[in-house]
Structure formats: C-alpha cells, structure tokens
Design a protein around this motif. Structure first.
Motif, PDB file in Angstrom:
ATOM      1  N   ALA A  27     -36.906  25.799  54.146  1.00 49.66           N
ATOM      2  CA  ALA A  27     -37.210  27.137  54.657  1.00 49.66           C
ATOM      3  C   ALA A  27     -38.450  27.121  55.548  1.00 49.66           C
ATOM      4  O   ALA A  27     -38.493  27.802  56.581  1.00 49.66           O
ATOM      5  CB  ALA A  27     -37.395  28.113  53.496  1.00 49.66           C
ATOM      6  N   TRP A  28     -39.474  26.335  55.161  1.00 46.27           N
ATOM      7  CA  TRP A  28     -40.688  26.200  55.966  1.00 46.27           C
ATOM      8  C   TRP A  28     -40.356  25.680  57.356  1.00 46.27           C
ATOM      9  O   TRP A  28     -40.785  26.235  58.362  1.00 46.27           O
ATOM     10  CB  TRP A  28     -41.662  25.271  55.235  1.00 46.27           C
ATOM     11  CG  TRP A  28     -42.698  24.614  56.084  1.00 46.27           C
ATOM     12  CD1 TRP A  28     -43.792  25.202  56.669  1.00 46.27           C
ATOM     13  CD2 TRP A  28     -42.749  23.228  56.461  1.00 46.27           C
ATOM     14  NE1 TRP A  28     -44.523  24.271  57.370  1.00 46.27           N
ATOM     15  CE2 TRP A  28     -43.902  23.048  57.263  1.00 46.27           C
ATOM     16  CE3 TRP A  28     -41.945  22.125  56.195  1.00 46.27           C
ATOM     17  CZ2 TRP A  28     -44.261  21.819  57.793  1.00 46.27           C
ATOM     18  CZ3 TRP A  28     -42.300  20.893  56.726  1.00 46.27           C
ATOM     19  CH2 TRP A  28     -43.442  20.756  57.515  1.00 46.27           C
ATOM     20  N   LYS A  29     -39.590  24.607  57.422  1.00 46.51           N
ATOM     21  CA  LYS A  29     -39.227  24.016  58.710  1.00 46.51           C
ATOM     22  C   LYS A  29     -38.347  24.968  59.517  1.00 46.51           C
ATOM     23  O   LYS A  29     -38.539  25.131  60.728  1.00 46.51           O
ATOM     24  CB  LYS A  29     -38.522  22.676  58.494  1.00 46.51           C
ATOM     25  CG  LYS A  29     -37.876  22.091  59.732  1.00 46.51           C
ATOM     26  CD  LYS A  29     -38.835  21.923  60.895  1.00 46.51           C
ATOM     27  CE  LYS A  29     -38.094  21.379  62.106  1.00 46.51           C
ATOM     28  NZ  LYS A  29     -38.806  21.582  63.343  1.00 46.51           N
ATOM     29  N   ALA A  30     -37.392  25.617  58.865  1.00 46.45           N
ATOM     30  CA  ALA A  30     -36.504  26.547  59.569  1.00 46.45           C
ATOM     31  C   ALA A  30     -37.299  27.704  60.171  1.00 46.45           C
ATOM     32  O   ALA A  30     -37.068  28.094  61.320  1.00 46.45           O
ATOM     33  CB  ALA A  30     -35.427  27.061  58.627  1.00 46.45           C
ATOM     34  N   ALA A  31     -38.243  28.246  59.418  1.00 41.24           N
ATOM     35  CA  ALA A  31     -39.062  29.358  59.916  1.00 41.24           C
ATOM     36  C   ALA A  31     -39.909  28.923  61.102  1.00 41.24           C
ATOM     37  O   ALA A  31     -40.033  29.653  62.095  1.00 41.24           O
ATOM     38  CB  ALA A  31     -39.940  29.903  58.795  1.00 41.24           C
ATOM     39  N   ALA A  32     -40.496  27.737  61.023  1.00 41.30           N
ATOM     40  CA  ALA A  32     -41.314  27.237  62.130  1.00 41.30           C
ATOM     41  C   ALA A  32     -40.457  27.036  63.380  1.00 41.30           C
ATOM     42  O   ALA A  32     -40.901  27.325  64.492  1.00 41.30           O
ATOM     43  CB  ALA A  32     -42.001  25.930  61.733  1.00 41.30           C
ATOM     44  N   SER A  33     -39.233  26.567  63.209  1.00 39.72           N
ATOM     45  CA  SER A  33     -38.348  26.313  64.343  1.00 39.72           C
ATOM     46  C   SER A  33     -37.877  27.604  65.002  1.00 39.72           C
ATOM     47  O   SER A  33     -37.655  27.639  66.212  1.00 39.72           O
ATOM     48  CB  SER A  33     -37.137  25.489  63.901  1.00 39.72           C
ATOM     49  OG  SER A  33     -37.557  24.206  63.498  1.00 39.72           O
ATOM     50  N   VAL A  34     -37.732  28.663  64.219  1.00 42.24           N
ATOM     51  CA  VAL A  34     -37.328  29.950  64.774  1.00 42.24           C
ATOM     52  C   VAL A  34     -38.490  30.571  65.547  1.00 42.24           C
ATOM     53  O   VAL A  34     -38.313  31.144  66.617  1.00 42.24           O
ATOM     54  CB  VAL A  34     -36.857  30.905  63.652  1.00 42.24           C
ATOM     55  CG1 VAL A  34     -36.738  32.330  64.154  1.00 42.24           C
ATOM     56  CG2 VAL A  34     -35.531  30.435  63.088  1.00 42.24           C
ATOM     57  N   GLN A  35     -39.680  30.424  64.998  1.00 41.26           N
ATOM     58  CA  GLN A  35     -40.861  31.050  65.593  1.00 41.26           C
ATOM     59  C   GLN A  35     -41.365  30.311  66.829  1.00 41.26           C
ATOM     60  O   GLN A  35     -41.819  30.935  67.783  1.00 41.26           O
ATOM     61  CB  GLN A  35     -41.970  31.144  64.547  1.00 41.26           C
ATOM     62  CG  GLN A  35     -43.145  31.977  64.977  1.00 41.26           C
ATOM     63  CD  GLN A  35     -44.121  32.219  63.830  1.00 41.26           C
ATOM     64  OE1 GLN A  35     -44.032  31.588  62.776  1.00 41.26           O
ATOM     65  NE2 GLN A  35     -45.043  33.119  64.050  1.00 41.26           N
ATOM     66  N   TYR A  36     -41.292  28.971  66.822  1.00 42.54           N
ATOM     67  CA  TYR A  36     -41.881  28.177  67.894  1.00 42.54           C
ATOM     68  C   TYR A  36     -40.947  27.068  68.355  1.00 42.54           C
ATOM     69  O   TYR A  36     -40.236  26.474  67.554  1.00 42.54           O
ATOM     70  CB  TYR A  36     -43.192  27.522  67.434  1.00 42.54           C
ATOM     71  CG  TYR A  36     -44.222  28.491  66.917  1.00 42.54           C
ATOM     72  CD1 TYR A  36     -44.791  29.436  67.755  1.00 42.54           C
ATOM     73  CD2 TYR A  36     -44.622  28.452  65.586  1.00 42.54           C
ATOM     74  CE1 TYR A  36     -45.743  30.330  67.277  1.00 42.54           C
ATOM     75  CE2 TYR A  36     -45.571  29.340  65.102  1.00 42.54           C
ATOM     76  CZ  TYR A  36     -46.127  30.278  65.958  1.00 42.54           C
ATOM     77  OH  TYR A  36     -47.055  31.161  65.491  1.00 42.54           O
ATOM     78  N   ASP A  37     -41.023  26.776  69.643  1.00 40.41           N
ATOM     79  CA  ASP A  37     -40.418  25.565  70.196  1.00 40.41           C
ATOM     80  C   ASP A  37     -41.563  24.589  70.413  1.00 40.41           C
ATOM     81  O   ASP A  37     -42.555  24.938  71.060  1.00 40.41           O
ATOM     82  CB  ASP A  37     -39.735  25.851  71.536  1.00 40.41           C
ATOM     83  CG  ASP A  37     -38.485  26.694  71.388  1.00 40.41           C
ATOM     84  OD1 ASP A  37     -37.747  26.484  70.416  1.00 40.41           O
ATOM     85  OD2 ASP A  37     -38.251  27.558  72.254  1.00 40.41           O
ATOM     86  N   TYR A  38     -41.444  23.390  69.871  1.00 40.64           N
ATOM     87  CA  TYR A  38     -42.523  22.422  70.021  1.00 40.64           C
ATOM     88  C   TYR A  38     -41.969  21.009  69.979  1.00 40.64           C
ATOM     89  O   TYR A  38     -40.861  20.768  69.494  1.00 40.64           O
ATOM     90  CB  TYR A  38     -43.590  22.598  68.940  1.00 40.64           C
ATOM     91  CG  TYR A  38     -43.101  22.267  67.546  1.00 40.64           C
ATOM     92  CD1 TYR A  38     -43.234  20.979  67.038  1.00 40.64           C
ATOM     93  CD2 TYR A  38     -42.486  23.224  66.752  1.00 40.64           C
ATOM     94  CE1 TYR A  38     -42.777  20.658  65.778  1.00 40.64           C
ATOM     95  CE2 TYR A  38     -42.028  22.913  65.494  1.00 40.64           C
ATOM     96  CZ  TYR A  38     -42.171  21.635  65.005  1.00 40.64           C
ATOM     97  OH  TYR A  38     -41.701  21.323  63.753  1.00 40.64           O
ATOM     98  N   VAL A  39     -42.784  20.095  70.481  1.00 40.58           N
ATOM     99  CA  VAL A  39     -42.482  18.669  70.419  1.00 40.58           C
ATOM    100  C   VAL A  39     -43.701  17.990  69.818  1.00 40.58           C
ATOM    101  O   VAL A  39     -44.833  18.235  70.244  1.00 40.58           O
ATOM    102  CB  VAL A  39     -42.189  18.100  71.830  1.00 40.58           C
ATOM    103  CG1 VAL A  39     -42.023  16.599  71.775  1.00 40.58           C
ATOM    104  CG2 VAL A  39     -40.976  18.766  72.436  1.00 40.58           C
ATOM    105  N   ALA A  40     -43.478  17.152  68.818  1.00 41.18           N
ATOM    106  CA  ALA A  40     -44.549  16.379  68.182  1.00 41.18           C
ATOM    107  C   ALA A  40     -44.400  14.922  68.613  1.00 41.18           C
ATOM    108  O   ALA A  40     -43.383  14.296  68.325  1.00 41.18           O
ATOM    109  CB  ALA A  40     -44.471  16.491  66.671  1.00 41.18           C
TER     110      ALA A  40
END
Length: 108
Positions: free
Chosen positions: A48-61
């Motif tokens: 859920a943490w990862k899914a929420a971050a992916s919905v909120q932000y587009d990023y590349v690490a």
C-alpha cells in the motif's frame, strides 16, 4: 563501473519501477519500512505504501553508491520526479534476512 547489489536489493530497485505488490515481494512477511517519518509493517502495508507513492508521484531512483555499515547495506540513490524538492539524493538503509529485506529506512 556499474554498482553490484545483493540480490534482494537489486530486486527491490527493479520492482520499484513496477507496483506495490512487486515491491512487497522483496521483503520478509514481517518486514518494516520507515519512510517520511511513517512506519509500514508487513507485505500489505508495504504494498500500500508503494502504491500510494506511485499514484502521488512519478519518479526515477538511480542508485549511485553502495556501502556496508554494520548489519546494513546503505544505498544512495538520486531521485528525480514530480515531487517537492526534486531532485534529491536519498539513503536507503537495507537490513537483509536471507534472500529478502527485513528492514528498510529511507532518509535524505
């Protein structure tokens, strides 16, 4: 020279480009993630943490450094994306248990 990671960490960064379920599979069932002063415990919470971050932000690490520190593997990654403060370098402190991650703390 490319960085060489223990397999669970390589799997984590590969899964980070996909979805929360794939990320959660990199962790032990009772693993803990600490990120942005919040704690997530277990596969469901981590997914859920990862899914929420992916919905909120587009990023590349992009991992740029790795070091061993006691029982942890510290990976510094350069993050770019549509989040406040981008770009930023974050430190990922991984604790491994066998072929999975048992703890991850992400800090600037």
């Amino acid at each position: 020279m490319p960085l060489s990671f223990p397999q669970p960490i390589a799997d984590y960064f590969a899964a980070d480009t996909t979805d929360g379920v794939a990320v959660a599979k990199c962790f032990t069932p009772d693993a803990v993630v600490l990120d942005e002063k919040k704690t997530y415990t277990g596969h469901d919470a981590i997914a859920a943490w990862k899914a929420a971050a992916s919905v909120q932000y587009d990023y590349v690490a992009e991992p740029v450094a790795i070091e061993n520190q006691d029982d942890r593997v510290i990976v510094t990654a350069h993050l770019t994306g549509n989040f406040p403060g981008s770009p930023v370098d974050l430190r990922y402190a991984f604790t491994l248990s066998g072929d999975a991650i048992s703890r991850l703390e992400i800090v600037p």
